[in-house]
Design a protein around this motif. Sequence first.
Motif: not given
Length: 137
Positions: A80-84, A41-60
Amino acid sequence: MPLISTKGVYGLAAIYELSKHSDDTPMQIKDISANASIPQNYLEQLLSKLRRADLLISTRGARGGYLLAKSPKEIKIVDILIALEDDIKIVDAKIDNPILNLLFEESKEKTKKIFDLTLADLDKYEGRYNNFLHYNI
């Protein structure tokens, strides 16, 4: 307050797991969570922030998940640290002492330089760790 919170540590661990993912298929959140020992659950929040920072791409979808948005050689730890964390903080607030404020600002900039390495640069730490294991068995 620590320099880097659990948010930063877990987020860095998650994105490091993604950098080690060898094929071009997305890595599912349950696998990232298990490999990096991060509550899902916590990881989902973190990955969402990293995606918004254009560090990750998500696919459904059934084969969906996360991929790095760039190569590990192009993603810096400091970004990464600044994005989080929103910023790297030495202290939480400015004080009424301009000398100490200058010291804290300079410390913050030096700290950013420490983390100015890429995900690919973490390989040297893996090598050091493996050498440590090899000589201490």
